[in-house]
Structure formats: structure tokens, C-alpha cells
Design an enzyme around this catalytic site. Sequence first.
Site, PDB file in Angstrom:
ATOM      1  N   HIS A  79       7.238  14.016  -1.025  1.00  0.00           N
ATOM      2  CA  HIS A  79       7.636  14.800  -2.330  1.00  0.00           C
ATOM      3  C   HIS A  79       6.579  14.455  -3.545  1.00  0.00           C
ATOM      4  O   HIS A  79       6.624  14.047  -4.412  1.00  0.00           O
ATOM      5  CB  HIS A  79       8.940  13.917  -3.179  1.00  0.00           C
ATOM      6  N   GLN A  80       5.395  15.272  -2.924  1.00  0.00           N
ATOM      7  CA  GLN A  80       4.352  15.059  -3.922  1.00  0.00           C
ATOM      8  C   GLN A  80       3.652  16.350  -4.474  1.00  0.00           C
ATOM      9  O   GLN A  80       2.582  16.416  -4.929  1.00  0.00           O
ATOM     10  CB  GLN A  80       2.790  14.161  -3.093  1.00  0.00           C
ATOM     11  N   ALA A  81       4.329  17.264  -4.081  1.00  0.00           N
ATOM     12  CA  ALA A  81       4.071  18.708  -4.542  1.00  0.00           C
ATOM     13  C   ALA A  81       3.859  18.632  -5.990  1.00  0.00           C
ATOM     14  O   ALA A  81       2.712  19.275  -6.225  1.00  0.00           O
ATOM     15  CB  ALA A  81       4.923  19.665  -3.928  1.00  0.00           C
ATOM     16  N   PHE A  82       4.535  18.058  -6.680  1.00  0.00           N
ATOM     17  CA  PHE A  82       4.332  18.019  -8.362  1.00  0.00           C
ATOM     18  C   PHE A  82       3.313  17.220  -8.702  1.00  0.00           C
ATOM     19  O   PHE A  82       3.107  17.346  -9.898  1.00  0.00           O
ATOM     20  CB  PHE A  82       5.497  17.783  -8.988  1.00  0.00           C
ATOM     21  N   GLU A 122      15.868  11.878   1.298  1.00  0.00           N
ATOM     22  CA  GLU A 122      14.599  11.054   0.982  1.00  0.00           C
ATOM     23  C   GLU A 122      14.753   9.901   0.063  1.00  0.00           C
ATOM     24  O   GLU A 122      13.822   9.265  -0.320  1.00  0.00           O
ATOM     25  CB  GLU A 122      13.748  12.181   0.165  1.00  0.00           C
ATOM     26  N   ASP A 167       8.073  18.971   2.012  1.00  0.00           N
ATOM     27  CA  ASP A 167       7.798  17.966   0.976  1.00  0.00           C
ATOM     28  C   ASP A 167       8.858  17.191   0.481  1.00  0.00           C
ATOM     29  O   ASP A 167       8.801  16.264  -0.254  1.00  0.00           O
ATOM     30  CB  ASP A 167       6.972  18.577  -0.104  1.00  0.00           C
ATOM     31  N   ILE A 172       7.642  29.262  -9.198  1.00  0.00           N
ATOM     32  CA  ILE A 172       6.736  28.695  -8.096  1.00  0.00           C
ATOM     33  C   ILE A 172       6.666  29.744  -7.029  1.00  0.00           C
ATOM     34  O   ILE A 172       5.444  29.936  -6.499  1.00  0.00           O
ATOM     35  CB  ILE A 172       7.448  27.205  -7.741  1.00  0.00           C
ATOM     36  N   THR A 187       9.186  22.900  -0.105  1.00  0.00           N
ATOM     37  CA  THR A 187       8.974  22.117  -1.024  1.00  0.00           C
ATOM     38  C   THR A 187       9.837  22.231  -2.372  1.00  0.00           C
ATOM     39  O   THR A 187       9.382  21.775  -3.261  1.00  0.00           O
ATOM     40  CB  THR A 187       7.512  22.635  -1.301  1.00  0.00           C
ATOM     41  N   SER A 188      11.114  22.570  -1.956  1.00  0.00           N
ATOM     42  CA  SER A 188      12.099  22.665  -3.127  1.00  0.00           C
ATOM     43  C   SER A 188      13.102  21.572  -3.145  1.00  0.00           C
ATOM     44  O   SER A 188      12.648  20.452  -3.992  1.00  0.00           O
ATOM     45  CB  SER A 188      12.993  24.103  -2.888  1.00  0.00           C
ATOM     46  N   ARG A 189      14.114  21.335  -2.336  1.00  0.00           N
ATOM     47  CA  ARG A 189      15.071  20.078  -2.454  1.00  0.00           C
ATOM     48  C   ARG A 189      15.323  20.219  -0.888  1.00  0.00           C
ATOM     49  O   ARG A 189      15.724  21.027  -0.127  1.00  0.00           O
ATOM     50  CB  ARG A 189      16.122  20.504  -3.254  1.00  0.00           C
TER      51      ARG A 189
HETATM   52  P1  NAI Z   1      12.750  28.880 -11.247  1.00  0.00           P
HETATM   53  O1  NAI Z   1      13.999  28.629 -11.857  1.00  0.00           O
HETATM   54  O2  NAI Z   1      11.752  29.426 -11.709  1.00  0.00           O
HETATM   55  O3  NAI Z   1      13.069  29.582  -9.633  1.00  0.00           O
HETATM   56  C1  NAI Z   1      13.995  29.513  -8.994  1.00  0.00           C
HETATM   57  C2  NAI Z   1      14.459  30.650  -8.311  1.00  0.00           C
HETATM   58  O4  NAI Z   1      15.684  30.493  -7.323  1.00  0.00           O
HETATM   59  C3  NAI Z   1      15.099  31.820  -9.227  1.00  0.00           C
HETATM   60  O5  NAI Z   1      14.220  33.171  -9.240  1.00  0.00           O
HETATM   61  C4  NAI Z   1      16.233  31.815  -9.054  1.00  0.00           C
HETATM   62  O6  NAI Z   1      17.000  33.337  -9.246  1.00  0.00           O
HETATM   63  C5  NAI Z   1      16.520  31.695  -7.480  1.00  0.00           C
HETATM   64  N1  NAI Z   1      17.747  31.332  -6.554  1.00  0.00           N
HETATM   65  C6  NAI Z   1      18.662  30.715  -7.266  1.00  0.00           C
HETATM   66  N2  NAI Z   1      19.743  30.583  -6.583  1.00  0.00           N
HETATM   67  C7  NAI Z   1      19.327  31.399  -5.504  1.00  0.00           C
HETATM   68  C8  NAI Z   1      20.302  31.648  -4.137  1.00  0.00           C
HETATM   69  N3  NAI Z   1      21.351  31.122  -3.874  1.00  0.00           N
HETATM   70  N4  NAI Z   1      19.548  32.336  -3.557  1.00  0.00           N
HETATM   71  C9  NAI Z   1      18.475  32.760  -3.669  1.00  0.00           C
HETATM   72  N5  NAI Z   1      17.529  32.777  -4.817  1.00  0.00           N
HETATM   73  C10 NAI Z   1      18.182  31.942  -5.593  1.00  0.00           C
HETATM   74  O7  NAI Z   1      12.258  27.294 -10.388  1.00  0.00           O
HETATM   75  P2  NAI Z   1      10.963  26.962  -9.731  1.00  0.00           P
HETATM   76  O8  NAI Z   1      10.276  26.122 -11.115  1.00  0.00           O
HETATM   77  O9  NAI Z   1      10.118  27.965  -9.432  1.00  0.00           O
HETATM   78  O10 NAI Z   1      11.551  25.640  -8.996  1.00  0.00           O
HETATM   79  C11 NAI Z   1      11.970  26.007  -7.701  1.00  0.00           C
HETATM   80  C12 NAI Z   1      12.636  24.695  -6.954  1.00  0.00           C
HETATM   81  O11 NAI Z   1      11.297  23.773  -6.770  1.00  0.00           O
HETATM   82  C13 NAI Z   1      13.277  23.492  -8.233  1.00  0.00           C
HETATM   83  O12 NAI Z   1      14.597  24.187  -8.445  1.00  0.00           O
HETATM   84  C14 NAI Z   1      12.958  22.176  -7.592  1.00  0.00           C
HETATM   85  O13 NAI Z   1      14.110  21.933  -6.740  1.00  0.00           O
HETATM   86  C15 NAI Z   1      11.587  22.555  -6.744  1.00  0.00           C
HETATM   87  N6  NAI Z   1      10.682  21.854  -7.194  1.00  0.00           N
HETATM   88  C16 NAI Z   1      10.118  20.900  -6.221  1.00  0.00           C
HETATM   89  C17 NAI Z   1       9.010  20.266  -6.689  1.00  0.00           C
HETATM   90  C18 NAI Z   1       8.282  19.225  -5.833  1.00  0.00           C
HETATM   91  O14 NAI Z   1       7.567  18.145  -6.097  1.00  0.00           O
HETATM   92  N7  NAI Z   1       8.292  19.324  -4.458  1.00  0.00           N
HETATM   93  C19 NAI Z   1       8.862  20.138  -8.250  1.00  0.00           C
HETATM   94  C20 NAI Z   1       9.173  20.980  -8.965  1.00  0.00           C
HETATM   95  C21 NAI Z   1      10.281  21.832  -8.379  1.00  0.00           C
END
Ligand code: NAI
Length: 332
Positions: free
Chosen positions: A295-298, A263, A258, A155, A232-234
Site C-alpha cells: 500500500h505504497q502507491a500514494f 492487509e 498494492d 487515477i 492499486t485501489s482497495r
Molecule cells: P475517483 O472517485 O476519482 O474515481 C473512482 C471512479 O470509480 C469514478 O469514476 C466512479 O464513477 C467509479 N466507480 C464507482 N463505482 C463503480 C463501479 N461499481 N463500477 C465501476 N466504476 C465505479 O477516485 P480516485 O481518486 O481515482 O481513486 C480510486 C480509488 O483508488 C480510491 O477509491 C481508493 O480506494 C484507491 N486509492 C488507492 C491508493 C493507494 O495508495 N493504493 C491511494 C489513493 C486512492
Amino acid sequence: MRVAVFSTKEYDRAFLGRANRRYGHELVFFAPHLDMETVVLASGFPAVCPFVHDRLDGPVLERLARSGTRLVALRCAGFNNVDLAAAAGQGLTVARVPAYSPYAVAEHTVGLILALNRKIHRAFARVREGNFALDGLMGFDLHGTTVGIVGTGQIGAVVARIMQGFGCRLLGHDVRQNPECVERGLQYVPLADLLARSDIVTLHCPLTPETYHLINDDALSRMKPGAMLINTSRGAMVDTKAVIRALKSGHLGSLGLDVYEEEADCFFEDLSNQVLQDDVLARLLTFPNVIITGHQAFFTEQAMERIAETTLSNISQFEATGTCRNVVPLPT
Ligand code: NAI
């Protein structure tokens, strides 16, 4: 396979039901979250399919295993709501959907940035009231600003690509570098530097013990005065009370969320006829420079299709081989 699908809404039933025509699993949909009170519903199901607010802690996993469950097929990317060590201890396999549409989340992130910067939420409300005044609506050119991306995985990398298109400078912080981002000219820096130099900070890492409250009072104080923060992560990556303090003092310029750490008590539900019981969320909603989405980003058609497809494929692979490609490994 018989699958107990928890936390289901109409749209989950539609997308999973449609994709399941190709897989033929027996899907039983339950509306409530999976937790200790509802785990009895999963009795005798070899697979459960939870979502982000289902709580798979030690006691729930123990109860699932005891009543015949062998697979936890998450229909999301994040797995912070599962006690992986407890699952392994119970002999349960945990699978997830590692990638469905980084574009969905990245584009929503950029939507929040644009809306906050140009105050589109306020302009929309004003114009509908016949107020065409511009006072208070001034934004800044994104071109030439610095965007700090914390977590440059799938992302974060798409956010980098889009923001580069606006002419922004890119800073990144991650535990490992993404070659695509390096090629794009993103400069990796320690978190403190990223916070100090970015006009916009956007969070894209998973929630882990290391990233819990990554943005706290100290981190906020390191940010540029007037900077924008997007999450928009957690939710629990941000200490919400600290963010409220920074907004009240004016140090934090604007906030787009988001996700929110509490939540699970309200997101995905229509509470519009009720008095909001969460005072922290209620306070956040009073700021003119805060936009919150639930939480609608997905939530795009393409993402929902891929979530359904990958979840059902994980279940089929597990049924055929006892494991699957998208098993979540135990943290080392
Ligand atoms: P990804 O696994 O491709 O990327 C996550 C990145 O975070 C990786 O490059 C990893 O090395 C890095 N990381 C891990 N621990 C770290 C730390 N302590 N400090 C700095 N960087 C660190 O995951 P992706 O697909 O990019 O998703 C990221 C997050 O987005 C997910 O874990 C999820 O929580 C959130 N998400 C939110 C959605 C939403 O609807 N709002 C939908 C999908 C995901």
C-alpha cells in the site's frame, strides 16, 4: 482544534507537523489503529484523524460521539472503513482528502505493469547473484496491447493518459463516463467485454458493496488467457483465493497488487523477523509472476504534503463553520 491522530508513523508526524505550523492545531499522535480497543485514547478530542486501517464501525463511532468527538478527518481518499450511516446517526461529520496526487497512484500502477511485464524483480535478483541469463525474462511490447481500466476517475484517467503514451488501446468501464477519457479515445464497454478484450486489466474504483470481489472466479474466467491484473485501489475488490486459483492454473498471466483484502494485519509494519501468519498472502508471495507492494502507491512527497495540507484545512474549516468542503456525503 485538539486532534487525536491515529495509526501514525514517523513520516505522518513529520508532514502533518510541518504543515500544522500554518494551522496551529493541537495534534496528538497515537501509533495504534483506531478501533474499539483504542477508542478510549480519543476521549475528549473534538476531532480524530484516522487512516486507511482504522476501523470506524458503529460501536467505535458511538463511543467517539459519546466522548465529545464531532469530526472524523480522514487523511486518505477512500472511506470504505467508515460506517457513514452510523456516523450520521451520531451527528459526526466525516471529511476526507478527495484528491492529493492521482499521479502518485497512477505512476505506481504503471511501475507494476512495467516490472511484471519485463520481470524486473527477477532480473534484479538474478543479476545480483551473477546470473546474467535471459531465459524466463521475456516480456511483450506494451505498444499495441489493450489496457482495460475499471474506474476512470482521477487515477484511472491518469493511467489512461500514461498508457496511451505507450501506444496502448484503451477500454474503460465505469458507472459514469469521464469526458477526458472519451476525448482520449478510450472506449467504454461493459465489464465482461473489458475483461474479455484486455491484455492488462487495472482497477481504480472505490470499494463499495457493488465492487466487493468484483474480480472473482467468474470475472477471472472471462479474462484473456495470460492477461495481467493490477489492483492499486482497495484489496477487497479482488477475491484473493480466486486469483490464486487462476494463477495456479496458468489462466492469469501475472498479478500486481498494492492492496490486499487482509492487509490491515500486516501492511505498514516491519514483520521481517516474524513468521508470516497469513497463509493466503504467503502463497501469493511464492509466485514468480506476482509483485506485491505494501500500500505504497500514494507514498510520494507531493502526495504527503497535499494530504497533510488538505486534512488540516478540513479541520480548520470545520472549526470555523461547523462543516467543510470535503465532507463525505451519505450514499444515496
Ligand atoms: P475517483 O472517485 O476519482 O474515481 C473512482 C471512479 O470509480 C469514478 O469514476 C466512479 O464513477 C467509479 N466507480 C464507482 N463505482 C463503480 C463501479 N461499481 N463500477 C465501476 N466504476 C465505479 O477516485 P480516485 O481518486 O481515482 O481513486 C480510486 C480509488 O483508488 C480510491 O477509491 C481508493 O480506494 C484507491 N486509492 C488507492 C491508493 C493507494 O495508495 N493504493 C491511494 C489513493 C486512492
